[in-house]
Design a protein around this motif. Sequence first.
Motif, PDB file in Angstrom:
ATOM      1  N   ALA B 439       0.827  -1.203   0.000  1.00  0.00           N
ATOM      2  CA  ALA B 439       0.000   0.000   0.000  1.00  0.00           C
ATOM      3  C   ALA B 439       0.857   1.247   0.000  1.00  0.00           C
ATOM      4  O   ALA B 439       0.529   2.255  -0.630  1.00  0.00           O
ATOM      5  N   LEU B 440       1.966   1.195   0.716  1.00  0.00           N
ATOM      6  CA  LEU B 440       2.851   2.365   0.745  1.00  0.00           C
ATOM      7  C   LEU B 440       3.610   2.498  -0.569  1.00  0.00           C
ATOM      8  O   LEU B 440       3.967   3.588  -0.985  1.00  0.00           O
ATOM      9  N   GLN B 441       3.840   1.362  -1.191  1.00  0.00           N
ATOM     10  CA  GLN B 441       4.704   1.375  -2.362  1.00  0.00           C
ATOM     11  C   GLN B 441       3.987   1.871  -3.611  1.00  0.00           C
ATOM     12  O   GLN B 441       4.578   2.572  -4.431  1.00  0.00           O
ATOM     13  N   GLU B 442       2.713   1.481  -3.751  1.00  0.00           N
ATOM     14  CA  GLU B 442       1.977   1.825  -4.959  1.00  0.00           C
ATOM     15  C   GLU B 442       1.570   3.293  -4.909  1.00  0.00           C
ATOM     16  O   GLU B 442       0.638   3.653  -4.195  1.00  0.00           O
ATOM     17  N   THR B 443       2.264   4.116  -5.659  1.00  0.00           N
ATOM     18  CA  THR B 443       1.946   5.533  -5.566  1.00  0.00           C
ATOM     19  C   THR B 443       0.600   5.854  -6.190  1.00  0.00           C
ATOM     20  O   THR B 443       0.025   6.900  -5.943  1.00  0.00           O
ATOM     21  N   GLY B 445      -1.993   4.189  -5.527  1.00  0.00           N
ATOM     22  CA  GLY B 445      -3.001   3.624  -4.632  1.00  0.00           C
ATOM     23  C   GLY B 445      -3.017   2.125  -4.757  1.00  0.00           C
ATOM     24  O   GLY B 445      -2.798   1.577  -5.833  1.00  0.00           O
ATOM     25  N   LEU B 446      -3.299   1.479  -3.630  1.00  0.00           N
ATOM     26  CA  LEU B 446      -3.248   0.032  -3.581  1.00  0.00           C
ATOM     27  C   LEU B 446      -4.239  -0.589  -4.556  1.00  0.00           C
ATOM     28  O   LEU B 446      -4.025  -1.661  -5.102  1.00  0.00           O
ATOM     29  N   ARG B 562      -6.367   5.193  -1.476  1.00  0.00           N
ATOM     30  CA  ARG B 562      -5.453   6.061  -2.215  1.00  0.00           C
ATOM     31  C   ARG B 562      -4.100   6.078  -1.522  1.00  0.00           C
ATOM     32  O   ARG B 562      -3.978   5.773  -0.330  1.00  0.00           O
ATOM     33  N   HIS B 563      -3.093   6.485  -2.256  1.00  0.00           N
ATOM     34  CA  HIS B 563      -1.771   6.576  -1.660  1.00  0.00           C
ATOM     35  C   HIS B 563      -1.709   7.809  -0.766  1.00  0.00           C
ATOM     36  O   HIS B 563      -2.354   8.815  -1.036  1.00  0.00           O
ATOM     37  N   TYR B 564      -0.929   7.706   0.298  1.00  0.00           N
ATOM     38  CA  TYR B 564      -0.911   8.820   1.242  1.00  0.00           C
ATOM     39  C   TYR B 564      -0.383  10.111   0.641  1.00  0.00           C
ATOM     40  O   TYR B 564      -0.741  11.204   1.068  1.00  0.00           O
ATOM     41  N   SER B 565       0.451   9.966  -0.395  1.00  0.00           N
ATOM     42  CA  SER B 565       1.041  11.191  -0.942  1.00  0.00           C
ATOM     43  C   SER B 565       0.009  12.017  -1.712  1.00  0.00           C
ATOM     44  O   SER B 565       0.270  13.161  -2.054  1.00  0.00           O
TER      45      SER B 565
END
Lengths: 346, 673
Positions: B439-443, B445-446, B562-565
């Motif tokens: 989840a953190l890696q996929e910019t 979103g998972l 969604r991705h945190y960024s």
Amino acid sequence: MNFAQELALLYPGRSSQISTLIELIGQPTDASPPVIFVYGHSSLGKTTIIKHIFTQLLSATHYAFINCVECHTESLLFEHALNQFAGITPSFENNFCNWVKCGDVNEFIVRLRECWTDDNARYLILDRAERLRDMSPTLLPALMNLPALSCKDLKELRYLASLLFPIYLLPVKEGTMNRSEHGKLAKNIQQYFKLAMDKLYLRDISSSEWIKHASEIENNQNGQSLTSRRIEVPYYTKFLLIAAFLASYNPPRLDQRYFVKSNEGRVTKRKRKSNKAEKSNGKPRQQLLGPKSFPIERMLAIFYSILPERIEGTVDIHMQVNIILNNLTFTNPNNVDNRTLRDSKV
Amino acid sequence: MSEIQARDPFDSITKGCFVILPGEPRLIDGTESVETLKLRVKEYERTWSEMKNRIDSLLANINKFSIESIVNFVTNAYNDTSNFQNLNLPYCELPTALVFAGINIPDHDVLFKQVARTLQQNGHAVATLRSADCSNLKNTIGHMIEQLMNTQKDYEKDEDEDEGIDERIVFSKRAKGGSRLPKYDMQLLAGWYEHMYQTARCNDNGSRLVVIIQDFECFDPKLLEDLVLICSEYRERLPMVFLIGIATTIEILHDTLPKSTLSLLRMEKFSLLQPDQCFNALVNEVIIEESKGIKLGLAPFKYLTDTYLLLNYSISSYVSKLQYAVMHHYYANPLSFLSNINREEAQARLYLLTDEHLEIIRMQTSFRKFVEACLPNYQEVVKLLKDNNYLRSLIPGFIEEMQLYQKKFSVAFNFIYIIQKSLNEPSMRKQKYYLYFMALQETNGLCESDYVKSVVLHLRKLDCMKLREIVIACKEYLSQRIDDIIELTEAMSLLENFAEKLSSNDDSECELEREQAMLSIGERLVRSRAKAARNKTNSTNDTKLSKDVVGFFEALFRDNLRHYSSITLHELIYYDTVHLLKKAFNAQPREALQTALGQPNHYIRCDCCLEDQSAVDEILSTQNDTCILYKLYLEFGRLINLYDWFVAFKHVLDKAGPIEMNEAQYPLRNRYS
């Protein structure tokens, strides 16, 4: 004139030693000390007197006289001894065969029991025993402990019996079997016997656990779940162990060939040739000679080269090496890479 | 004491103690106000203590069960002897608990202290033996006796002070007459125990003497053999219980101790702290679920996970790394005091935002994205970039949105976890930390990842029964959280709806089958034809329903994973730097030593060596002797002639000024050696 005095006349000046020996041996049925060590300079008559005493006192199958110069390997030693205990001499009639083939101490003990038909003591006489030191390092301690290894432990028997007996009685108490149906009862207890020898003897399960679980073990493999043997080790530590194994079993001169990634073809060819020559010399392979000690730097170098990715040599790796050194002395004696690691530290 | 310390000349580096006071670490080029600085400190303390409490209670809980069973074992160790009396075992077996504590030795101290404390609270006397303290039998027994008697005294003191004093008098009296027992004599322990319990406690004692052997692998086996033998001799008089900590497997026990010793132990096995489970629980509790204050971004999360799984399996080092990350977040990020605010605090804190703070906010990449999204509305953009008050008023909204995002994310994330667990696909099953890592890696979103796509695909293929199970599991999970997240009420009602429909379908089918079982063959044939027709309609219903369910999940994932960024101002909460952590925790002793020896001025920063920065390799006479020798050693080949080395060393020193051979030889030799 008794036997001791006769001997003393034959071998003047040795009367006290002779009487001591005869006292130690006593009657054929007597238990004697586990190890008798006869020591002295050469040509003082040790071998002669001992040979004389034994030939006179005991029947031929109750002792085995081994010359350790003659029997320079373990199997030679054991087979010679067993031949003598069994009263067999390899000759034309029996096709020059040994009584039995025997390669290690465990087998020796088993065979020994086979030919041990009466209650008399058996003696294994090792002449020129100093040669034993040049043989396998485990042989001498094993021979020293031979009485303990071959003898049955009464306490252990009582222990097993006291734990198994209630189970043996169970069908009688429940009324399913009769007190006199020994065969049936014995058959009933059979499965527990195997379990007891496996688990109880090694104390894998304690007596209290045994009492608690004996009834459950009957129908499933509960014993297995009680002793799960798994050890979890971090990823890189596994590689460290592999590196330790490689370092202990591979000769250092081959390191470059195996572990340096870019290799010129020619060099390897030449090396292969030399390797062939080595084989034809009949030298055993390095891997078969057992682990060797190695410097820790070498192990780390191999470690970094076998890793699929590059990592930095941080303090964590050194910590893991330390942990391995202190704790992971592996139990399988064929796999003592860590013992050699420890040697390298000393 | 203080005088002595003050007089210490600190003439050597190793002895000296350097305290560097950083002053107040004001950020924003030192213009930060004291209030915000203090707020950051306060926030750090609050966040960390909260986290620490959660971690502590989690770890305590994980081991609670096994520790309790150990305590039970110790307490009942001698109670069930009645069982054995009729058996009459030939051995005096000592009750022994084998504690398998995992390979990570540095953490064992804490663990065994916890065990010891719990045992003491239950009224047992405890002695902890470590291999470092036990070099021979004499001091091993000495240690053991001392600790056993001491713990009991402490315990005694709590209850009644007087009795404790009496004890001491008795002992001192005994000392006057006759020769006193040495400290390591077991008779001392036996006598003391009898005195304490047989007389004072009138036989009422559940208390055992527990000996903890913490690091079994490091002990001298001969010593342990003797210790076990001695203790088993005293078994009749002293209720001793052994607790052996083993880092590896039980084979080590068979390997090190001979049969005769093993047969004296009645062993039961307890295992503590499986590294995998423990780690999963910790990551779940602290990293994934925790929604207040700091969150770890991709790089630090990966770093922490990697060091744990690949290198050391050490929870304590994981926790200290986490603490460092939290500390650094609040120390270095000037906006971090906003990270954990609720509605009441918001206004007060917003006042503290200076123009510089707002500038920093405008510099964040996530803010830039936000502005770019507003671009069509030109007025709005100008306002955002110029009007400080306007921006200030927007901030609480951002923060609330972020908190909501986190809550929703965690629900959706857990749904995926539940679904993949109940899928009948071993290849799809992932650990929670790994899912989170994805989840953190996929910019994007998972939801966009191949993995989640295939999860959804598998979900489509499921039959109603399975789907119903999943829906119910998700519903149950959500119902626990629903009070916290009112925004998901709609999803909740949808789930309930699905569950109902799916189960009604199911029931009708079951009934059919039951009916059918009771009918005769002829009837069955007729019915089965009818059923086939009904099934057709049923199956179309089913496919529609399952389509709906899958569609619901898909939409949920898309909205919430969604991705945190992509969240505006995520920089307030997500900690995303890793190099400092690496620097602090990945010490490289070898490299440090090489630098110290090769370039001593890197560490010492003395004036004499600093002059010529360019010539690093040059050997200066002003450098430390060890450095000079090391550099000379590098210049030599594989073999070094000691005399040559010495001459070269002298030659270097001569550069500073010739040393008279006669004068200097003696001290020089001294230095050299």
